[in-house]
Motif scaffolding. Structure first.
Motif, PDB file in Angstrom:
ATOM      1  N   THR A   1       5.822  -1.203   1.318  1.00 33.82           N
ATOM      2  CA  THR A   1       4.598  -0.558   1.933  1.00 33.82           C
ATOM      3  C   THR A   1       5.189   0.910   2.477  1.00 33.82           C
ATOM      4  OG1 THR A   1       3.983  -2.767   2.860  1.00 33.82           O
ATOM      5  CG2 THR A   1       2.974  -0.592   3.766  1.00 33.82           C
ATOM      6  N   ILE A   2       4.395   2.047   2.027  1.00 32.48           N
ATOM      7  CA  ILE A   2       4.955   3.214   2.359  1.00 32.48           C
ATOM      8  C   ILE A   2       3.713   4.152   3.229  1.00 32.48           C
ATOM      9  CG2 ILE A   2       5.774   5.593   1.584  1.00 32.48           C
ATOM     10  CD1 ILE A   2       6.637   3.965  -0.971  1.00 32.48           C
ATOM     11  N   VAL A   3       3.908   4.775   4.166  1.00 32.45           N
ATOM     12  CA  VAL A   3       2.992   5.589   4.621  1.00 32.45           C
ATOM     13  C   VAL A   3       3.533   6.933   5.127  1.00 32.45           C
ATOM     14  CG1 VAL A   3       1.817   6.099   6.984  1.00 32.45           C
ATOM     15  CG2 VAL A   3       1.816   3.774   6.059  1.00 32.45           C
ATOM     16  N   VAL A   4       2.889   7.961   4.249  1.00 37.47           N
ATOM     17  CA  VAL A   4       3.380   9.358   4.403  1.00 37.47           C
ATOM     18  C   VAL A   4       2.293  10.346   4.973  1.00 37.47           C
ATOM     19  CG1 VAL A   4       4.252  11.255   2.768  1.00 37.47           C
ATOM     20  CG2 VAL A   4       4.387   8.892   2.072  1.00 37.47           C
ATOM     21  N   ILE A   5       3.024  11.150   5.950  1.00 34.74           N
ATOM     22  CA  ILE A   5       2.275  12.001   6.704  1.00 34.74           C
ATOM     23  C   ILE A   5       2.411  13.491   6.058  1.00 34.74           C
ATOM     24  CG2 ILE A   5       1.960  13.216   8.795  1.00 34.74           C
ATOM     25  CD1 ILE A   5       2.098  10.588  10.200  1.00 34.74           C
ATOM     26  N   THR A   6       1.829  14.073   5.519  1.00 35.66           N
ATOM     27  CA  THR A   6       1.704  15.339   4.842  1.00 35.66           C
ATOM     28  C   THR A   6       0.613  16.156   4.968  1.00 35.66           C
ATOM     29  OG1 THR A   6       2.376  16.204   2.898  1.00 35.66           O
ATOM     30  CG2 THR A   6       1.097  14.436   2.809  1.00 35.66           C
ATOM     31  N   HIS A   7       0.916  17.480   4.765  1.00 33.55           N
ATOM     32  CA  HIS A   7      -0.105  18.244   4.525  1.00 33.55           C
ATOM     33  C   HIS A   7      -0.024  19.007   3.034  1.00 33.55           C
ATOM     34  CE1 HIS A   7       3.110  21.284   6.159  1.00 33.55           C
ATOM     35  NE2 HIS A   7       2.351  22.169   5.436  1.00 33.55           N
ATOM     36  N   GLU A   8       0.719  18.551   2.397  1.00 32.13           N
ATOM     37  CA  GLU A   8       0.838  18.895   0.986  1.00 32.13           C
ATOM     38  C   GLU A   8       0.003  18.135   0.031  1.00 32.13           C
ATOM     39  OE1 GLU A   8       4.783  19.967  -0.427  1.00 32.13           O
ATOM     40  OE2 GLU A   8       5.520  19.881   1.438  1.00 32.13           O
ATOM     41  N   GLN A   9      -0.797  18.922  -0.589  1.00 30.25           N
ATOM     42  CA  GLN A   9      -1.615  18.484  -1.867  1.00 30.25           C
ATOM     43  C   GLN A   9      -1.000  17.489  -2.893  1.00 30.25           C
ATOM     44  OE1 GLN A   9      -5.069  18.374  -2.326  1.00 30.25           O
ATOM     45  NE2 GLN A   9      -5.199  19.272  -0.342  1.00 30.25           N
ATOM     46  N   GLU A  10       0.170  17.974  -3.270  1.00 25.59           N
ATOM     47  CA  GLU A  10       0.688  17.109  -4.093  1.00 25.59           C
ATOM     48  C   GLU A  10       1.165  15.987  -3.905  1.00 25.59           C
ATOM     49  OE1 GLU A  10       4.044  19.045  -5.844  1.00 25.59           O
ATOM     50  OE2 GLU A  10       4.303  17.657  -7.307  1.00 25.59           O
ATOM     51  N   VAL A  11       1.807  15.669  -2.679  1.00 24.40           N
ATOM     52  CA  VAL A  11       2.335  14.581  -2.243  1.00 24.40           C
ATOM     53  C   VAL A  11       1.128  13.611  -1.741  1.00 24.40           C
ATOM     54  CG1 VAL A  11       3.720  13.475  -0.176  1.00 24.40           C
ATOM     55  CG2 VAL A  11       4.016  15.854  -1.061  1.00 24.40           C
TER      56      VAL A  11
ATOM     57  N   ASP B   1       0.863  -1.293  -0.017  1.00 26.35           N
ATOM     58  CA  ASP B   1      -0.088  -0.094   0.015  1.00 26.35           C
ATOM     59  C   ASP B   1       0.837   1.331   0.062  1.00 26.35           C
ATOM     60  OD1 ASP B   1      -2.300  -1.085  -0.075  1.00 26.35           O
ATOM     61  OD2 ASP B   1      -2.977  -0.735   1.913  1.00 26.35           O
ATOM     62  N   TYR B   2       0.298   2.338  -0.580  1.00 31.88           N
ATOM     63  CA  TYR B   2       0.881   3.480  -0.334  1.00 31.88           C
ATOM     64  C   TYR B   2      -0.149   4.615  -0.002  1.00 31.88           C
ATOM     65  CZ  TYR B   2       3.562   7.774  -2.155  1.00 31.88           C
ATOM     66  OH  TYR B   2       4.240   8.958  -2.321  1.00 31.88           O
ATOM     67  N   LEU B   3       0.029   4.964   1.259  1.00 33.68           N
ATOM     68  CA  LEU B   3      -1.080   5.506   2.111  1.00 33.68           C
ATOM     69  C   LEU B   3      -0.549   7.043   2.318  1.00 33.68           C
ATOM     70  CD1 LEU B   3      -3.877   5.241   3.667  1.00 33.68           C
ATOM     71  CD2 LEU B   3      -2.376   4.827   5.471  1.00 33.68           C
ATOM     72  N   ALA B   4      -1.523   7.920   2.167  1.00 38.95           N
ATOM     73  CA  ALA B   4      -1.048   9.452   2.794  1.00 38.95           C
ATOM     74  C   ALA B   4      -2.068   9.695   3.802  1.00 38.95           C
ATOM     75  CB  ALA B   4      -1.147  10.420   1.695  1.00 38.95           C
ATOM     76  N   ILE B   5      -1.452  10.286   4.884  1.00 38.89           N
ATOM     77  CA  ILE B   5      -2.256  10.930   6.030  1.00 38.89           C
ATOM     78  C   ILE B   5      -2.111  12.115   5.959  1.00 38.89           C
ATOM     79  CG2 ILE B   5      -2.523  10.574   8.370  1.00 38.89           C
ATOM     80  CD1 ILE B   5      -1.206   8.013   8.363  1.00 38.89           C
ATOM     81  N   VAL B   6      -3.374  12.827   5.919  1.00 38.55           N
ATOM     82  CA  VAL B   6      -3.299  14.235   5.656  1.00 38.55           C
ATOM     83  C   VAL B   6      -4.115  14.761   6.750  1.00 38.55           C
ATOM     84  CG1 VAL B   6      -2.719  14.334   3.119  1.00 38.55           C
ATOM     85  CG2 VAL B   6      -5.260  14.453   4.044  1.00 38.55           C
ATOM     86  N   GLY B   7      -3.973  16.254   7.146  1.00 43.37           N
ATOM     87  CA  GLY B   7      -4.600  16.955   8.054  1.00 43.37           C
ATOM     88  C   GLY B   7      -4.041  18.051   8.370  1.00 43.37           C
ATOM     89  N   PRO B   8      -4.826  18.892   9.178  1.00 44.97           N
ATOM     90  CA  PRO B   8      -3.975  20.247   9.335  1.00 44.97           C
ATOM     91  C   PRO B   8      -3.334  20.068  10.595  1.00 44.97           C
ATOM     92  CG  PRO B   8      -6.395  20.110  10.138  1.00 44.97           C
ATOM     93  CD  PRO B   8      -6.231  18.922   9.183  1.00 44.97           C
ATOM     94  N   SER B   9      -2.444  21.151  10.999  1.00 41.30           N
ATOM     95  CA  SER B   9      -1.498  20.972  12.163  1.00 41.30           C
ATOM     96  C   SER B   9      -2.471  20.843  13.248  1.00 41.30           C
ATOM     97  CB  SER B   9      -0.682  21.963  12.035  1.00 41.30           C
ATOM     98  OG  SER B   9      -1.141  23.189  12.117  1.00 41.30           O
ATOM     99  N   GLY B  10      -2.015  20.109  14.344  1.00 39.53           N
ATOM    100  CA  GLY B  10      -2.890  20.111  15.586  1.00 39.53           C
ATOM    101  C   GLY B  10      -3.996  19.069  15.634  1.00 39.53           C
ATOM    102  N   SER B  11      -4.194  18.137  14.334  1.00 42.76           N
ATOM    103  CA  SER B  11      -5.162  17.191  14.160  1.00 42.76           C
ATOM    104  C   SER B  11      -4.958  16.006  14.744  1.00 42.76           C
ATOM    105  CB  SER B  11      -5.337  17.271  12.680  1.00 42.76           C
ATOM    106  OG  SER B  11      -4.512  16.653  11.968  1.00 42.76           O
ATOM    107  N   GLY B  12      -3.447  15.607  15.402  1.00 44.40           N
ATOM    108  CA  GLY B  12      -3.144  14.560  15.856  1.00 44.40           C
ATOM    109  C   GLY B  12      -2.298  13.487  14.776  1.00 44.40           C
TER     110      GLY B  12
END
Lengths: 392, 224
Positions: B196-206, B35-46
């Motif tokens: 398997t990649i999990v990326v935490i980001t707040h960048e749309q492109e990523v 899987d290639y999963l992106a976790i997105v969210g504003p800062s302070g969201s956990g």
């Protein structure tokens, strides 16, 4: 984790900031150098001091003979038995008494108002071995011999100071001195005494003559042994001198050489040892301080290592080893500087440098221990850090 | 059905305060191999809390987290540390390269806390650098590399020892757009190799490049 990896990480960590590490070692270097110099110079100097008075003190034995109301404890002839002991180089029996301590002696009967001709000197009776036993030599003339003693010749040997006081300068005209009422022929002048220096102001007469001055019994025996025989002779002398009641004699033996050496070292060491230890403590505080700063600077690195799978003990071991290596480096440099200084001092003073191998090995170890102790707290701080906090 | 790489069931994480802060609230997530999963969210969201939990850097207050089939919430500290070192490759926003070591030494660092022998370590590090396209920079100190090259070095380090999971925390946060592009291309490539990649980001492109996206808001996870 492999030991070589741990060592490699620590060495690289130490060398990453070479100037800081070098400055950190300074305290340990100073402390260890001081300690090595103190111990090294003291050991070297101690050896020299002992070497100088070894021969004189370590071979001189004095036997004090207490007064006895009955038969004398030591016969005058007992000195021959003592001289026969292996290890005795020379020995002489001496009789002193209160009566003989202040006797008026004059060199002639002419009353000369410009000079004090009457001197108060001590008169002693002694056996023929005295010049050797007192480590002196005949400055002029000769000492009396067995013949003089047997014949009860009225002869006397005077010390060189006594000769000066009495105005006796030459012996070729057989000068006489008056001890009390009687005249005695001066046949020799004893001088250059290295033991019993008070004999230089004394008048010595044969034991058979000394009775007139109350010098009846032997009160003291001077013995010189060959080097190393002092202990043996100390035990044997009483029995040889007084077979029946040897335990009543008091033998004054030289201090054993080792004790003399310890004493010499103790005197020199105490102050400088304290100085060295204080420098070591200061060095340890320095290492602790810098290691703590280093830990705080390397918080992200600690976090990374924890993320890479390092357990707390790995982190602790790395920082502990780093501070130990810093201490060890300081110890090695300090030991080297110290030993070079000891050799230099010895060369300047023309001493034989005495280098204790334990000192050369122990000094770096001491430095390492200082580093280890200093690193304990910073290492624990580093290990206790939560990886989450460290990576933030 | 094969065991998932990550299986979070009703995970919560509370921080003691007045009142208690619920950084994660009933998070349930399943990530399968490849899987290639992106976790997105504003800062302070956990986001960071979730990353710390996934990376075994933090322990959840409630729920179950199985990594490669191993229940991690009941593991002791030492076992968690070992599991973290063996199974998870971290990529940080700040790269976390050691400045006084060469590129290849930085990569080799990944192995020193493993039980693997020292033999062949340099070769494995060189192979990992080849894999991220840095075979020509192995002897450089990190401060002579561009930002993208530094991040690729960090990725090579994370790839050492074939981890089950590549966990990336804002991997492009310090990069310009051209370097971002290069790193994202690399992620695509690695995913193609089955990682398997999990990326935490707040960048749309990523997040757009990832195969799957989840959004976290106030500690609650929602699949997009």
């Amino acid at each position: 984790m492999h030991v070589r990896d741990l060592l490699g990480e620590s060495v690289v960590g130490m060398l990453a900031r070479p100037v800081r590490s070098a400055l950190t070692t300074l305290g340990t270097v100073l402390g260890i150098t001081t300690l090595v110099i103190t111990l090294g110079v003291a050991a070297t100097a101690g050896n020299q001091i002992v070497g100088r008075f070894d021969e004189l003190v370590a071979t001189a034995i004095t036997v004090e003979v207490p007064e006895s109301p009955q038969a004398p404890l030591v016969e005058w002839t007992a000195i021959d038995r003592l001289t026969r002991l292996r290890g005795v180089e020379s020995a002489a029996a001496v009789a002193e008494s209160k009566d003989g301590a202040n006797v008026f002696v004059r060199s002639n009967d002419i009353v000369d108002p410009t000079r004090v001709t009457t001197q108060s000197l001590s008169v002693l009776a002694a056996t023929t071995g005295l010049p050797e036993a007192a480590r002196g030599r005949m400055v002029a003339g000769r000492f009396y011999d067995v013949g003089h003693i047997r014949r009860r010749d009225r002869v006397a040997v005077i010390g060189d100071q006594a000769a000066k006081m009495l105005g006796v300068t030459r012996l070729d005209r057989a000068p006489a001195i008056f001890i009390g009422k009687h005249a005695y022929t001066v046949i020799g002048i004893l001088g250059d005494l290295r033991r019993e220096r008070n004999l230089s102001t004394a008048v010595l007469v044969p034991p058979t003559v000394g009775r007139q001055f109350g010098l009846r019994d032997v009160t003291r025996v001077l013995v010189n042994t060959s080097l190393g025989a002092a202990g043996l002779i100390t035990r044997q002398a009483p029995a040889a001198l007084s077979p029946g009641s040897g335990d009543m004699l008091q033998v004054v033996a030289p201090p054993s050489p080792t004790r003399a050496r310890d004493k010499a070292q103790d005197d020199v060491n105490a102050l400088f040892l304290i100085l060295g230890l204080v420098s070591l403590v200061v060095g340890a505080v320095g290492i602790a301080n810098v290691t703590l700063v280093t830990v705080m600077e390397r918080v992200p690195e600690i976090g990374l290592r924890r993320a890479l799978g390092a357990a707390r003990r790995h982190i602790a071991a790395q920082f502990l080893l780093e501070s130990t290596l810093i201490g060890l480096t300081g110890g090695v440099i300090g030991a080297a500087l110290g030993i070079v200084t000891v050799v230099a001092v010895s060369a300047a003073k023309q001493w034989t440098p005495l280098l204790d191998l334990r000192l050369a090995v122990g000094a770096p170890v001491a430095g390492a221990v200082v580093g280890l102790l200093a690193g304990l707290y910073p290492a624990l701080r580093a290990a206790r850090m939560e990886p989450v906090d460290a990576l933030r | 059905m094969p065991e998932p790489v990550i299986s979070l069931v009703d995970v919560g994480r509370e921080f003691p305060a007045q009142p208690p802060v619920r950084a994660l609230d009933g998070v349930t997530l399943r990530v399968d191999r490849g899987d290639y999963l992106a976790i997105v969210g504003p800062s302070g969201s956990g986001k960071s809390t979730l990353l710390n939990v996934l990376g075994l850097l933090d322990r959840p207050s409630s729920g179950s987290y199985r990594l490669d089939g191993t229940e991690t919430t009941t593991l002791r500290d030492g076992a968690r540390t070992r599991l973290r070192g063996d199974r998870i490759g971290f990529v940080f926003q700040a790269f976390h390269l050691l400045s006084h070591r060469s590129v290849v030494e930085n990569v080799m660092l990944a192995e020193i806390y493993r039980r693997q022998g020292r033999r062949g370590r340099r070769e494995r590090a060189l192979a990992a650098l080849e894999r991220v396209g840095l075979g020509h920079r192995t002897g450089f100190p990190p401060d002579r590399l561009s930002g993208g090259e530094r991040q690729r070095t960090a990725i090579a380090r994370a790839l050492m020892g074939e981890p089950s999971l590549l966990l990336c925390d804002e991997p492009t946060g310090n990069l310009d757009s051209r370097n971002t592009e290069a790193v994202l291309d690399l992620f695509d490539e690695l995913r193609g190799q089955g990682l398997t990649i999990v990326v935490i980001t707040h960048e749309q492109e990523v997040s757009r490049r990832a195969g799957r996206r989840v959004r976290i808001t106030d500690g609650v996870l929602v699949e997009e």
